[in-house]
Enzyme design. Structure first.
Site, short mmCIF file in Angstrom:
data_model
loop_
_atom_site.label_atom_id
_atom_site.label_comp_id
_atom_site.label_asym_id
_atom_site.label_seq_id
_atom_site.Cartn_x
_atom_site.Cartn_y
_atom_site.Cartn_z
N GLY A 177 0.87 -1.17 0.00
CA GLY A 177 0.00 0.00 0.00
C GLY A 177 0.91 1.22 0.00
O GLY A 177 1.83 1.33 0.83
N ALA A 178 0.64 2.14 -0.94
CA ALA A 178 1.55 3.27 -1.14
C ALA A 178 1.85 4.02 0.15
O ALA A 178 2.99 4.40 0.41
CB ALA A 178 0.94 4.21 -2.17
N ARG A 219 10.25 0.06 -5.06
CA ARG A 219 8.91 0.08 -5.68
C ARG A 219 8.86 1.27 -6.65
O ARG A 219 8.61 2.40 -6.25
CB ARG A 219 7.81 0.24 -4.62
N CYS A 275 -7.87 -4.72 -4.28
CA CYS A 275 -6.57 -4.69 -3.60
C CYS A 275 -6.73 -4.26 -2.13
O CYS A 275 -7.80 -4.44 -1.52
CB CYS A 275 -5.60 -3.78 -4.35
N SER A 317 -6.06 -0.91 0.18
CA SER A 317 -5.65 0.50 0.31
C SER A 317 -5.99 0.95 1.73
O SER A 317 -7.13 0.82 2.18
CB SER A 317 -6.41 1.34 -0.72
N ASP A 377 -1.81 4.61 -6.37
CA ASP A 377 -0.37 4.74 -6.14
C ASP A 377 0.12 6.05 -6.72
O ASP A 377 1.04 6.65 -6.19
CB ASP A 377 0.35 3.54 -6.75
N ASN A 403 -3.13 2.43 -10.24
CA ASN A 403 -3.41 1.61 -9.04
C ASN A 403 -3.19 0.14 -9.41
O ASN A 403 -2.85 -0.19 -10.55
CB ASN A 403 -4.85 1.86 -8.56
N LYS A 404 -3.40 -0.74 -8.44
CA LYS A 404 -3.13 -2.17 -8.61
C LYS A 404 -3.71 -2.70 -9.91
O LYS A 404 -4.83 -2.36 -10.29
CB LYS A 404 -3.74 -2.91 -7.40
N LYS A 427 0.67 11.66 -3.77
CA LYS A 427 0.79 10.67 -4.84
C LYS A 427 0.77 11.30 -6.23
O LYS A 427 0.89 10.61 -7.23
CB LYS A 427 -0.32 9.64 -4.70
C1 RUB Z 1 -1.48 -1.58 -3.28
C2 RUB Z 1 -2.41 -0.71 -4.06
C3 RUB Z 1 -3.19 0.28 -3.27
C4 RUB Z 1 -2.48 1.63 -3.34
C5 RUB Z 1 -3.06 2.63 -2.37
O1 RUB Z 1 -0.56 -2.23 -4.13
O2 RUB Z 1 -2.49 -0.73 -5.26
O3 RUB Z 1 -4.48 0.45 -3.79
O4 RUB Z 1 -1.10 1.45 -3.03
O5 RUB Z 1 -2.82 2.21 -1.07
P1 RUB Z 1 0.63 -3.11 -3.46
P2 RUB Z 1 -2.85 3.19 0.19
O6 RUB Z 1 -0.02 -4.14 -2.60
O7 RUB Z 1 1.38 -3.67 -4.62
O8 RUB Z 1 1.49 -2.16 -2.65
O9 RUB Z 1 -4.22 3.79 0.23
O10 RUB Z 1 -2.58 2.27 1.34
O11 RUB Z 1 -1.78 4.21 0.00
#
Ligand code: RUB
Length: 314
Positions: free
Chosen positions: A22-23, A64, A132, A134, A201, A211-212, A237
């Site tokens: 998650g970013a 990443r 995914c 988030s 992301d 995004n994913k 982001k």
């Molecule tokens: C996670 C993903 C999330 C974004 C946003 O991908 O795509 O939707 O990162 O996350 P991965 P957040 O599992 O490859 O990191 O809202 O937590 O920033």
């Protein structure tokens, strides 16, 4: 090797292996790496200390590639520290630790504000599809539930690493009803959805959302069924470099994640971690600065010349 070196290596391994994912969490973990480096540094001069931070930061960012929030956080911390490299190294190390701490706490505040804006968009009776895992999305659902709203969530499993399971477990812990499905069921289930809510992301200068992998197909399905496709993410982001013709890099991951242990000789296996949803599919983007259409968000950020809210005040 110090205990801090071990801890740094572990965080970096966990980011690469998507154990930390998650970013937002990746950006926070990146700041923790710099904090540990600052605490354990043996650098004899402030100049050497800044070079050490820069070197580690480059390694962190490379873990990443599709993470502007990670890049922004690392640049912010290192540039703040570098701007004071005239002070003695002991003081500079302490300053670096305080900048990292400030970054982590401001990132937490950002998440809370996004949750407040986002929870307003959830209504009784909503059936929200997500993809995914988030943190922004989960925080919105968590707050909406605590506000007494009665809604349910369709969660796609999110092949190949099944981050949807993390989302499902976190929502079930909050007693939010969950329908869990394979990614390929999203079109069939879209007729039941009243909204789609996903994280991001990256947001590009054109207002597109990265995004994913699998997000784009859900956006296409949502449009077909006239279901609003909503994105939740912090303004850190936004990738300003995309305004200058640099495309957002898309991370390509190991073929083993897709194929598993069995052989599939002869096939070219592709495993992009993210896809790009064009802005035309995006109804609105929930940020800590408010809720905007993709175009408006970009023009607001460009006119303010600032992103990342109070993170910039580290
Ligand atoms: C996670 C993903 C999330 C974004 C946003 O991908 O795509 O939707 O990162 O996350 P991965 P957040 O599992 O490859 O990191 O809202 O937590 O920033």
């Amino acid at each position: 090797m110090s205990a801090n070196d071990d801890a740094v290596k572990k965080i970096m391994r966990d980011i690469k292996a998507i154990k930390i994912q998650g970013a937002r969490n990746v950006a926070v973990a990146g700041a923790r790496v710099l904090m540990l480096v600052a605490q354990g540094s043996q650098a004899k001069s402030s100049r050497d200390f800044v070079s050490e931070l820069r070197r580690v930061s480059r390694e962190v960012v490379a873990l990443r590639p599709t993470e502007p929030a990670l890049r922004f956080g690392q640049e912010l911390i290192v540039s703040r520290v570098a701007s004071r490299k005239g002070i003695p190294v002991g003081e500079l190390r302490k300053y670096a630790v305080s900048v990292c701490r400030h970054y982590v706490s401001e990132t937490r505040k950002m998440l809370d504000v996004i949750a407040q804006y986002g929870a307003r968009l959830i209504s009784d009776g909503d059936v929200v599809m997500t993809h995914c895992h988030s943190h922004c999305v989960v925080e919105i659902f968590r707050l909406a539930k605590r506000q007494g709203k009665d809604f349910s969530v369709i969660v796609t499993e999110t092949r190949p690493l099944f981050q949807g399971k993390i989302t499902a477990r976190e929502l079930l812990r909050e007693k939010i009803p969950v329908v869990y499905c394979v990614d390929s069921a999203s079109a069939s289930l879209m007729k039941d959805a009243t909204k789609v809510l996903v994280g991001a992301d990256a947001v590009t200068a054109g207002g597109d959302v990265v995004n994913k992998i699998g997000t784009y197909q859900i956006a296409i399905e949502a449009r077909e069924y006239k279901v609003p496709f909503i994105v939740a993410c912090g303004t850190h982001k936004y990738d300003a470099k995309t305004a200058f013709g640099f495309p957002e890099p898309i991370e390509e991951r190991a073929r083993a994640e897709v194929v598993g242990k069995g052989k599939l000789s002869g096939a070219k296996v592709v495993n992009p971690a993210f896809d790009v949803t064009p802005k035309e599919y995006v109804y609105e983007i929930v940020t800590e600065a408010g809720v905007f259409s993709p175009e408006t968000l970009v023009s607001v950020l460009v006119s303010r010349g600032k992103k990342g809210g109070d993170l910039s005040a580290c």
